[in-house]
Design a protein around this motif. Structure first.
Motif, PDB file in Angstrom:
ATOM      1  N   VAL A 275       0.837  -1.204   0.000  1.00  0.00           N
ATOM      2  CA  VAL A 275       0.000   0.000   0.000  1.00  0.00           C
ATOM      3  C   VAL A 275       0.870   1.252   0.000  1.00  0.00           C
ATOM      4  O   VAL A 275       0.584   2.232  -0.707  1.00  0.00           O
ATOM      5  N   GLU A 276       1.954   1.261   0.776  1.00  0.00           N
ATOM      6  CA  GLU A 276       2.826   2.438   0.823  1.00  0.00           C
ATOM      7  C   GLU A 276       3.416   2.750  -0.549  1.00  0.00           C
ATOM      8  O   GLU A 276       3.514   3.915  -0.957  1.00  0.00           O
ATOM      9  N   VAL A 277       3.815   1.705  -1.273  1.00  0.00           N
ATOM     10  CA  VAL A 277       4.367   1.917  -2.613  1.00  0.00           C
ATOM     11  C   VAL A 277       3.299   2.485  -3.545  1.00  0.00           C
ATOM     12  O   VAL A 277       3.546   3.422  -4.315  1.00  0.00           O
ATOM     13  N   LEU A 278       2.081   1.922  -3.475  1.00  0.00           N
ATOM     14  CA  LEU A 278       1.001   2.414  -4.340  1.00  0.00           C
ATOM     15  C   LEU A 278       0.657   3.869  -4.025  1.00  0.00           C
ATOM     16  O   LEU A 278       0.391   4.670  -4.925  1.00  0.00           O
ATOM     17  N   VAL A 279       0.653   4.228  -2.738  1.00  0.00           N
ATOM     18  CA  VAL A 279       0.361   5.607  -2.341  1.00  0.00           C
ATOM     19  C   VAL A 279       1.437   6.548  -2.865  1.00  0.00           C
ATOM     20  O   VAL A 279       1.144   7.650  -3.362  1.00  0.00           O
ATOM     21  N   ILE A 281       3.333   6.167  -5.505  1.00  0.00           N
ATOM     22  CA  ILE A 281       3.175   6.307  -6.954  1.00  0.00           C
ATOM     23  C   ILE A 281       2.054   7.291  -7.284  1.00  0.00           C
ATOM     24  O   ILE A 281       2.204   8.191  -8.124  1.00  0.00           O
ATOM     25  N   SER A 282       0.907   7.138  -6.586  1.00  0.00           N
ATOM     26  CA  SER A 282      -0.235   8.018  -6.839  1.00  0.00           C
ATOM     27  C   SER A 282       0.099   9.469  -6.492  1.00  0.00           C
ATOM     28  O   SER A 282      -0.224  10.399  -7.247  1.00  0.00           O
ATOM     29  N   THR A 283       0.778   9.673  -5.372  1.00  0.00           N
ATOM     30  CA  THR A 283       1.131  11.041  -4.957  1.00  0.00           C
ATOM     31  C   THR A 283       2.073  11.693  -5.967  1.00  0.00           C
ATOM     32  O   THR A 283       1.914  12.873  -6.317  1.00  0.00           O
ATOM     33  N   ALA A 284       3.048  10.934  -6.425  1.00  0.00           N
ATOM     34  CA  ALA A 284       4.001  11.475  -7.398  1.00  0.00           C
ATOM     35  C   ALA A 284       3.293  11.888  -8.693  1.00  0.00           C
ATOM     36  O   ALA A 284       3.573  12.965  -9.251  1.00  0.00           O
ATOM     37  N   LEU A 285       2.378  11.049  -9.173  1.00  0.00           N
ATOM     38  CA  LEU A 285       1.661  11.360 -10.419  1.00  0.00           C
ATOM     39  C   LEU A 285       0.797  12.613 -10.253  1.00  0.00           C
ATOM     40  O   LEU A 285       0.729  13.474 -11.149  1.00  0.00           O
ATOM     41  N   VAL A 286       0.124  12.729  -9.113  1.00  0.00           N
ATOM     42  CA  VAL A 286      -0.742  13.887  -8.883  1.00  0.00           C
ATOM     43  C   VAL A 286       0.083  15.168  -8.798  1.00  0.00           C
ATOM     44  O   VAL A 286      -0.284  16.214  -9.365  1.00  0.00           O
ATOM     45  N   LEU A 287       1.204  15.120  -8.079  1.00  0.00           N
ATOM     46  CA  LEU A 287       2.056  16.312  -7.972  1.00  0.00           C
ATOM     47  C   LEU A 287       2.617  16.711  -9.338  1.00  0.00           C
ATOM     48  O   LEU A 287       2.700  17.898  -9.678  1.00  0.00           O
ATOM     49  N   TRP A 288       3.011  15.725 -10.125  1.00  0.00           N
ATOM     50  CA  TRP A 288       3.587  16.031 -11.443  1.00  0.00           C
ATOM     51  C   TRP A 288       2.539  16.687 -12.339  1.00  0.00           C
ATOM     52  O   TRP A 288       2.757  17.751 -12.897  1.00  0.00           O
ATOM     53  N   ARG A 289       1.358  16.069 -12.420  1.00  0.00           N
ATOM     54  CA  ARG A 289       0.319  16.630 -13.289  1.00  0.00           C
ATOM     55  C   ARG A 289      -0.254  17.928 -12.705  1.00  0.00           C
ATOM     56  O   ARG A 289      -0.533  18.892 -13.418  1.00  0.00           O
ATOM     57  N   GLY A 290      -0.406  17.967 -11.372  1.00  0.00           N
ATOM     58  CA  GLY A 290      -0.951  19.164 -10.733  1.00  0.00           C
ATOM     59  C   GLY A 290      -0.055  20.366 -10.896  1.00  0.00           C
ATOM     60  O   GLY A 290      -0.528  21.496 -11.107  1.00  0.00           O
ATOM     61  N   VAL A 313      -4.500  12.390   3.213  1.00  0.00           N
ATOM     62  CA  VAL A 313      -5.461  11.941   4.232  1.00  0.00           C
ATOM     63  C   VAL A 313      -6.301  10.783   3.719  1.00  0.00           C
ATOM     64  O   VAL A 313      -6.608   9.831   4.442  1.00  0.00           O
ATOM     65  N   ALA A 314      -6.668  10.857   2.423  1.00  0.00           N
ATOM     66  CA  ALA A 314      -7.539   9.828   1.863  1.00  0.00           C
ATOM     67  C   ALA A 314      -6.860   8.473   1.817  1.00  0.00           C
ATOM     68  O   ALA A 314      -7.506   7.432   1.956  1.00  0.00           O
ATOM     69  N   PHE A 315      -5.534   8.456   1.632  1.00  0.00           N
ATOM     70  CA  PHE A 315      -4.833   7.182   1.566  1.00  0.00           C
ATOM     71  C   PHE A 315      -4.468   6.635   2.946  1.00  0.00           C
ATOM     72  O   PHE A 315      -4.034   5.498   3.067  1.00  0.00           O
TER      73      PHE A 315
END
Length: 614
Positions: A275-279, A281-290, A313-315
């Motif tokens: 789960v930590e790895v998946l979180v 990955i998701s955070t990195a993608l959001v920051l990059w696109r955001g 918080v959601a993760f």
């Protein structure tokens, strides 16, 4: 196997547990509703928590940010310091309100969970008391004790420590996902893209954890059974030097339980790391696109701040779900063990329309009664006899012939597969069990006393009996004098199973307990076996007074104790082979006469030896 599509499906058994505990849950519905409202308010406060930061960032720190209209137009005309102060105060208020509502929801739900589990434990204990002897003869007492104590407590602990926080956080996730889509649907899609991967990994791992937990709970029950059995028979264990063997047996179960616990922990830890790895990955993608969207002025920096805060918080619930999956799986296994026990139906119970038994006269009749514990082996076969009120009946014959089983049918510990048993012309099954058994007294070879006072042990025969009635029963049982010599007399607390008394003393207290019942039917199962001559005389005198005027069944291998019975039944292999008075059976010259003569010879030889020694 189909993949579970929800937490309930991923943890099968939770729905079954909730359904079984529904009556207890309904009793706490008012407290649960108030707590749920507080939980919803806490969720709202969580959703509002990052917004003061957004406004501070967009309206105060970066007032010259060129992104078109401000997030809230009304704030554009407010002085920066006033706005900053107001937003800081709002941040504190939101945090305070969230803390207050979180406290209310946590305490309320914890209290409700504790009350529910306490009620469940009481029902479970009551249910165990009413299960038939056929169940208890196969079940292990240590395992049952584990279910009543440890398994129930695990449910409460996990409900408060794991399930409640997870439910709260998952509710927050739903709200945050909605707000994230409101802010920017593209970033929201990126954020939730790992959801299927998370569900897939958690479902697979939680299933494995649950299976390991179930095996571990069975193992712990087996350990408890071994410990309870050895402690209950510690005298025999030490006399036969069985300590090493039993220690090895316990150690084997203990080591296996340790390996299973380590395996469950390893699976749970693996799920957390996934789960930590998946979180990440998701955070990195959001920051990059955001960040690209901020540079294009498609969103404000404050929007990205709220978004990343929500994402973090959601993760968090996902991390907690991974962390607590092992605990929830173990709790589910414990809950299923409790439900399995509650689903056990007594073989013997009150029939529909059963009525309270009237005062019995004591006329008993067995009509074509057959009974077997296992379908292949008949224990009693075609038993027929009549007993008049006040008659004394002796049941004799070799061990295992069915004597104790016969009187167990009279007490409705079991019901016969064929035939019927009547008292005063009415089938036993017409009466409620409690009202039937209240009119039957029983004295066993190894009478069980409880670890409480002598007075209470006697009064258990008739709950609510007065002190005067207790002492009268003790006098009838030849127990009054030795009770007065105990340290606190009738208020002396006995050791477990009456271990602080001699065999004769225990038996006389058991007779007093039977006497206070004033039952018209009495069952005596080897009541004098193992007693010395003096104790046997005292107990026999007490039994004569106890059974005076009562319909009495005496089971005994000592035929001298049965020769004055009104009827004697010689039972072998589940059949009454001979019946009659002592004189009639001796004249018949059958099995009873042969056994009586053998015992007489043994008695003479034993007496001669004793005399010679003396």
């Amino acid at each position: 196997m189909a993949k579970p599509k929800s937490i309930k499906a991923a943890l099968p058994g939770i729905g079954r547990i909730l359904h079984k505990f529904a009556p207890q849950i309904r009793k706490q519905q008012a407290l649960l509703c108030v707590s749920f409202i507080a939980l919803v308010l806490e969720t709202v406060m969580r959703l509002l928590e990052p917004w003061p930061l957004k406004f501070i960032f967009d309206q105060v720190i970066l007032p010259q940010f060129e992104s078109g209209a401000p997030a809230v137009e009304i704030l554009a005309n407010v002085q920066p310091m006033v706005l900053l102060t107001g937003l800081c105060v709002a941040l504190v208020l939101i945090a305070g309100l969230r803390g207050a509502t979180a406290y209310l929801s946590t305490v309320g739900l914890a209290i409700a969970a504790t009350r529910i589990v306490t009620d469940v434990r009481a029902n479970l204990y009551s249910h165990l008391q009413r299960l038939s002897l056929s169940f208890h003869s196969k079940a292990k007492s240590g395992d049952l004790i584990t279910r009543v104590t440890y398994d129930v407590e695990r449910l409460r602990e996990v409900a408060v420590v794991a399930a409640l926080p997870l439910f709260s956080n998952m509710l927050t996730v739903v709200g945050m996902i909605g707000v994230m889509f409101f802010l920017n649907w593209e970033l929201a899609l990126i954020a939730i893209a790992i959801g299927p991967l998370f569900l897939l990994s958690s479902v697979r791992m939680s299933r494995k954890i649950r299976e390991v937990a179930r095996v571990q709970r069975k193992r712990e029950g087996a350990m408890a059974a071994v410990a309870a059995e050895s402690m209950g028979a510690i005298k025999v264990v030490q006399a036969l030097s069985l300590q090493t063997m039993l220690e090895q047996n316990f150690s084997t179960h203990n080591q296996k339980s340790l390996r299973e616990a380590a395996q469950a922990q390893k699976l749970s830890a693996g799920l957390e790391r996934t789960v930590e790895v998946l979180v990440a990955i998701s955070t990195a993608l959001v920051l990059w696109r955001g960040s690209l969207l901020v540079l294009r002025q498609a969103v404000t920096p404050g929007d990205l701040l709220v978004f990343t805060t929500y994402l973090k918080v959601a993760f968090k619930p996902m991390r907690q779900l991974a962390k607590y999956t092992g605990q929830i799986a173990k709790a589910t296994a414990s809950g299923e063990r409790i439900v399995d026990l509650l689903d056990q139906v007594p073989d013997v119970q009150d029939l529909r329309g059963a009525k309270t038994a009237p005062d019995f006269r004591g006329a008993i009749r067995f009509e074509r009664v057959s009974f077997f514990y296992e379908t292949e082996h008949s224990t009693l076969h075609n038993i027929n006899f009549k007993v008049q009120p006040g008659q004394h009946v002796a049941l004799v014959g070799p061990s295992g012939g069915g004597k104790s089983t016969l009187v167990s049918l009279l007490l409705r510990f079991y019901d016969p597969q064929e035939g019927r048993i009547l008292i005063d012309g009415h089938d036993l099954r017409e009466y409620k069990l409690d009202s039937l058994r209240r009119q039957i007294s029983i004295v066993l070879q190894d009478s069980v006393l409880f670890a409480t006072t002598v007075r209470e042990n006697i009064a258990y025969g008739c709950l609510g009996a007065s002190d005067r009635e207790v002492e009268a029963a003790a006098k009838l049982a030849n127990a009054h004098d030795f009770i007065l010599r105990l340290p606190q007399g009738y208020n002396t607390i006995l050791g477990e199973r009456g271990a602080t008394l001699s065999g004769g003393q225990r038996q006389r207290i058991a007779i007093a307990r039977a006497a206070i019942r004033k039952a018209p039917i009495v069952i005596l199962d080897e009541p004098t076996t193992g007693l010395d001559n003096e104790s046997e005389r005292s107990v026999s005198e007490a039994l004569d007074r106890l059974t005076q005027g009562c319909t009495t069944f005496l089971i005994s291998h000592n035929l001298r104790a049965t020769e004055h019975a009104d009827q004697i039944f010689y039972i072998e292999n589940g059949t009454i082979l001979e019946r009659g008075t002592h004189c009639e059976l001796m004249q018949a010259g059958g099995s009873y006469a042969n056994l009586y003569q053998l015992q007489a010879i043994d008695s003479v030889l034993s007496g001669g030896t004793d005399h010679a020694v003396a």
